[in-house]
Design a protein around this motif. Structure first.
Motif, short mmCIF file in Angstrom:
data_model
loop_
_atom_site.label_atom_id
_atom_site.label_comp_id
_atom_site.label_asym_id
_atom_site.label_seq_id
_atom_site.Cartn_x
_atom_site.Cartn_y
_atom_site.Cartn_z
N ALA A 1 0.82 -1.22 0.00
CA ALA A 1 0.00 0.00 0.00
C ALA A 1 0.85 1.26 0.00
O ALA A 1 0.54 2.24 -0.70
N TRP A 2 1.90 1.30 0.81
CA TRP A 2 2.74 2.51 0.88
C TRP A 2 3.35 2.84 -0.49
O TRP A 2 3.61 4.00 -0.80
N VAL A 3 3.59 1.82 -1.31
CA VAL A 3 4.27 2.04 -2.58
C VAL A 3 3.40 2.82 -3.57
O VAL A 3 3.92 3.54 -4.42
N LEU A 4 2.08 2.69 -3.47
CA LEU A 4 1.23 3.45 -4.39
C LEU A 4 1.51 4.94 -4.29
O LEU A 4 1.62 5.64 -5.30
N GLN A 5 1.66 5.44 -3.07
CA GLN A 5 1.98 6.85 -2.87
C GLN A 5 3.33 7.19 -3.50
O GLN A 5 3.50 8.24 -4.12
N GLU A 6 4.28 6.29 -3.35
CA GLU A 6 5.61 6.51 -3.94
C GLU A 6 5.51 6.57 -5.46
O GLU A 6 6.15 7.39 -6.11
N GLN A 7 4.68 5.69 -6.05
CA GLN A 7 4.55 5.63 -7.50
C GLN A 7 3.86 6.88 -8.05
O GLN A 7 4.27 7.42 -9.08
N VAL A 8 2.84 7.34 -7.36
CA VAL A 8 2.05 8.48 -7.86
C VAL A 8 2.79 9.79 -7.67
O VAL A 8 2.76 10.68 -8.53
N ALA B 1 5.89 11.62 -16.44
CA ALA B 1 4.62 12.14 -16.94
C ALA B 1 4.57 12.13 -18.46
O ALA B 1 3.51 11.94 -19.07
N THR B 2 5.72 12.29 -19.11
CA THR B 2 5.76 12.42 -20.56
C THR B 2 5.99 11.08 -21.26
O THR B 2 5.54 10.89 -22.38
N LEU B 3 6.66 10.16 -20.61
CA LEU B 3 7.12 8.95 -21.29
C LEU B 3 7.03 7.73 -20.39
O LEU B 3 7.44 7.75 -19.23
N ASN C 1 -4.03 4.86 -14.52
CA ASN C 1 -4.55 5.78 -13.51
C ASN C 1 -3.45 6.37 -12.64
O ASN C 1 -3.57 7.50 -12.16
N GLN C 2 -2.35 5.64 -12.43
CA GLN C 2 -1.26 6.18 -11.62
C GLN C 2 -0.63 7.38 -12.29
O GLN C 2 -0.41 8.42 -11.64
N ARG C 3 -0.33 7.27 -13.58
CA ARG C 3 0.27 8.40 -14.29
C ARG C 3 -0.73 9.54 -14.42
O ARG C 3 -0.38 10.72 -14.36
N LEU C 4 -2.01 9.18 -14.62
CA LEU C 4 -3.05 10.20 -14.72
C LEU C 4 -3.16 10.97 -13.41
O LEU C 4 -3.22 12.20 -13.41
N MET C 5 -3.16 10.26 -12.28
CA MET C 5 -3.22 10.93 -10.98
C MET C 5 -1.98 11.78 -10.76
O MET C 5 -2.06 12.88 -10.20
N HIS C 6 -0.82 11.29 -11.19
CA HIS C 6 0.41 12.08 -11.08
C HIS C 6 0.27 13.41 -11.82
O HIS C 6 0.65 14.47 -11.30
N CYS C 7 -0.28 13.36 -13.03
CA CYS C 7 -0.46 14.59 -13.81
C CYS C 7 -1.46 15.53 -13.14
O CYS C 7 -1.28 16.74 -13.11
N ILE C 8 -2.51 14.95 -12.56
CA ILE C 8 -3.54 15.76 -11.91
C ILE C 8 -2.98 16.50 -10.71
O ILE C 8 -3.13 17.71 -10.57
N ILE C 9 -2.31 15.78 -9.80
CA ILE C 9 -1.87 16.41 -8.56
C ILE C 9 -0.69 17.34 -8.78
O ILE C 9 -0.38 18.16 -7.92
N ASN C 10 -0.03 17.22 -9.94
CA ASN C 10 1.06 18.13 -10.26
C ASN C 10 0.64 19.22 -11.25
O ASN C 10 1.48 19.99 -11.72
N GLY C 11 -0.65 19.25 -11.58
CA GLY C 11 -1.15 20.30 -12.46
C GLY C 11 -0.61 20.23 -13.87
O GLY C 11 -0.46 21.26 -14.53
N ILE C 12 -0.31 19.01 -14.37
CA ILE C 12 0.26 18.87 -15.71
C ILE C 12 -0.88 18.68 -16.71
O ILE C 12 -1.04 17.64 -17.33
N ALA C 13 -1.72 19.67 -16.82
CA ALA C 13 -2.89 19.58 -17.70
C ALA C 13 -2.48 19.60 -19.17
O ALA C 13 -3.17 19.05 -20.03
#
Length: 588
Positions: free
Chosen positions: A248-255, A273-275, A295-307
């Protein structure tokens, strides 16, 4: 099967890739490239990192200054060093890597820092003292030129009776991974003794340069169906299967990580985020990835504002991404069940800023209606109690997987199924339980709602196991799909226990029986039925409820015991009741 790939550049919606010959010669595989930690493998990692930091605007860290260092980091030393040191990062800036790894069982506990060993760790740690996974991580940092490394077991003081250091460091985990230059993921290792590097033949994965009829070409393996459809380099399923992905802890690390290099048993995978790519496509897969299926990469883009990276027609619903992530998170394992909220707190903190919403026991205030309707998965172990770490209406109160599949869009569609609320949330009381960790640890939150309560009883003769107590006959099928949060059947329990049912919302299902319809049309028909009593699309409108139990001695106060749906033939009747004589109630 092989496909000819032209020598000229691959062009995607994201960027134009340079010619493969432009890669440093050190990246090219040879007969001696028999390990994921070979010199050419490490050169590929450095090249991917250089490309990302120099030509991926979406991945670039803000400004040109290095980020603040975590409280403690490992100074790895230069190439050729055989000793590293645990050093203070307070009031210092620098580039560092993070290690994502499995701790393993108690027999293979990783090397740790305790109050007793802190001084010796600061004086220096010989490479041979480190478990193999840590040794490999240190080697990667030295080879690619990253000065510092953060490893949780060494950089957070362990085995403290007061847990003081963990209490301070856990809330900072989001920043630790978010500011990291690179996260090294030991995906093939079940514990710290197994290492990052594995034996393999690098030539098998690398595009093969050949000359055919005088024309210089590359031969590469034919793209898999996953690659053709989604643009993922054939590794999404593999990523989800490995030991590391089950923590479970690793999901946070991945995102939260800006970029990651994943060490699998036979290949290296790069993710930012790009590749998202591997050695089969060393300069990227030859078409843009469909980020909505990752969804992990998508969430990463969302929380970092990479619209700017996400296609304009993606139709992303941010809260749906959160629920899909929750499903992934709750099916992963935790060494300590008390970490249910802390292990996702870093993502929650960043997510809350983006959506400008308040977070209560794992749910979001502006989407609380849907958030309440989680249910345990059928594969979850039988539960006999709920944990006091979170209120009964929170998914964090159970130690099992939960899902929202009954309310989310089918397939890879990231949109929302339309629904109409039948309750009003009057107040969310959420007293602070930890000043330093508002997004984790425990929650004593309670909800004050306005709605209608229906009396129900558990009944073996009903298929669902639950029946409406008023004006109901057996076998009427008024209640469907009753899902209990915990097992309520005990040898000393009565055959029937009085409960109440709280209608929460009506889902206007555009996917009824595999046929995609118009959810907004069904919603309009349902709204009209509130006045007329007739719904021409009633089979497409389904009513979802919470099943509650009164708390003895506290009038108007209930705890959640499960969820259920009302049969479609009762949707109009119950919906009209829900807007009639309402009462306030509190769920704790």
């Amino acid at each position: 099967m092989w496909r000819l790939a032209a020598w000229y550049a691959w062009t995607t919606d994201l960027q134009t890739y340079e010619y493969l010959p432009a890669l440093p010669e050190t990246c090219l595989p040879s007969g001696s490239d028999t390990n994921t930690g070979s010199s050419s493998s490490l050169s590929r990692i450095k090249t991917w990192l250089d490309i990302c930091t120099s030509s991926h605007p979406a991945c670039s860290q803000a400004g040109s200054q290095p980020p603040p260092l975590p409280t403690r980091v490992i100074a790895v030393g230069q190439k050729g060093s055989s000793r590293c040191h645990l050093v203070s990062g307070k009031k210092k800036h620098g580039y560092y890597a993070t290690l994502s790894h499995c701790w393993g069982d108690s027999k293979n506990r990783p090397l740790t820092t305790t109050e007793q060993t802190l001084r010796s760790r600061q004086q220096g740690i010989e490479d041979e003292e480190l478990p193999k996974t840590f040794q490999h991580a240190v080697q990667v940092c030295r080879e690619i030129g990253i000065e510092y490394l953060w490893i949780d077991s060494l950089c957070i003081i362990q085995e403290q009776e007061s847990q003081e250091d963990w209490a301070k460091e856990a809330p900072r985990m989001g920043l630790v991974y978010g500011n990291s230059m690179l996260t090294l993921s030991a995906a093939a290792a079940a514990n710290s003794t197994q290492g990052c590097f594995e034996e393999r033949l690098g030539l098998v994965f690398w595009p093969c340069p050949v000359v055919l009829s005088g024309q210089a070409c590359y031969l590469s393996r034919y793209p898999t169906q996953e690659e053709e459809l989604h643009g993922n380099p054939g590794d999404l399923e593999r990523t989800l299967r490995n030991s590391l992905a089950r923590r479970a802890w690793v999901l946070q690390e991945q995102v939260l990580s800006c970029r990651s290099i994943i060490f699998f048993e036979d290949r290296l995978i790069w993710r930012c985020a790009t590749l998202s790519t591997n050695e089969k496509y060393p300069l990227g897969i030859p078409h843009a990835p469909n980020i909505s299926v990752d969804n992990q990469r998508l969430m990463h883009c969302i929380i970092n504002g990479i619209a700017s990276f996400m296609p304009k027609d993606l139709g992303v619903d941010i809260y749906t991404c959160w629920y899909r992530m929750l499903e992934d998170f709750t099916h992963r394992s935790l060494t300590y069940d008390e970490d249910r909220l802390p292990a996702i707190a870093g993502i929650a903190k960043r997510f809350g800023v983006i959506v400008n919403d308040s977070y209560h026991a794992g749910l979001w205030r502006r989407d609380m209606i849907l958030g309440l309707l989680w249910h345990p998965t059928s594969s979850s172990p039988t539960q006999t109690t709920k944990s006091a770490r979170a209120p009964s209406w929170s998914w964090a109160s159970l130690n099992c997987g939960v899902n929202y599949l009954h309310l989310l869009s089918a397939g890879s569609d990231a949109g929302r199924i339309p629904f109409s609320p039948l309750v009003d949330i009057l107040e969310v009381s959420d007293p602070t339980t930890c000043e330093n960790h508002p997004f984790g640890v425990t929650s004593k939150a309670s909800l004050k709602l306005l709605g209608v309560l229906l009396t129900v009883v558990e009944d073996d003769h009903e298929d669902s196991g639950l029946a409406l107590a008023e004006n109901a006959t057996r076998f009427a099928g008024n209640i469907e799909d009753y899902s209990q949060d915990i097992s309520r059947w005990h040898s000393d329990s009565p055959a029937q226990t009085a409960l109440v049912c709280l209608p929460v919302c009506v889902r206007h299902d555009p996917y009824h029986q595999g046929i995609r319809g118009d959810g907004e049309l069904y919603k309009a028909s349902w709204e009209k039925s509130l006045k007329t009593g007739v719904d021409e699309f009633k089979q497409f409108n389904r009513l979802f409820c919470l099943v509650l139990q009164a708390i003895e001695g506290k009038q108007g106060t209930y705890s959640r015991v499960g969820t259920c749906t009302i049969g479609k033939h009762k949707t109009i009747e119950i919906s009209r009741m829900a807007f009639g004589e309402r009462r306030s109630l509190t769920i704790v």
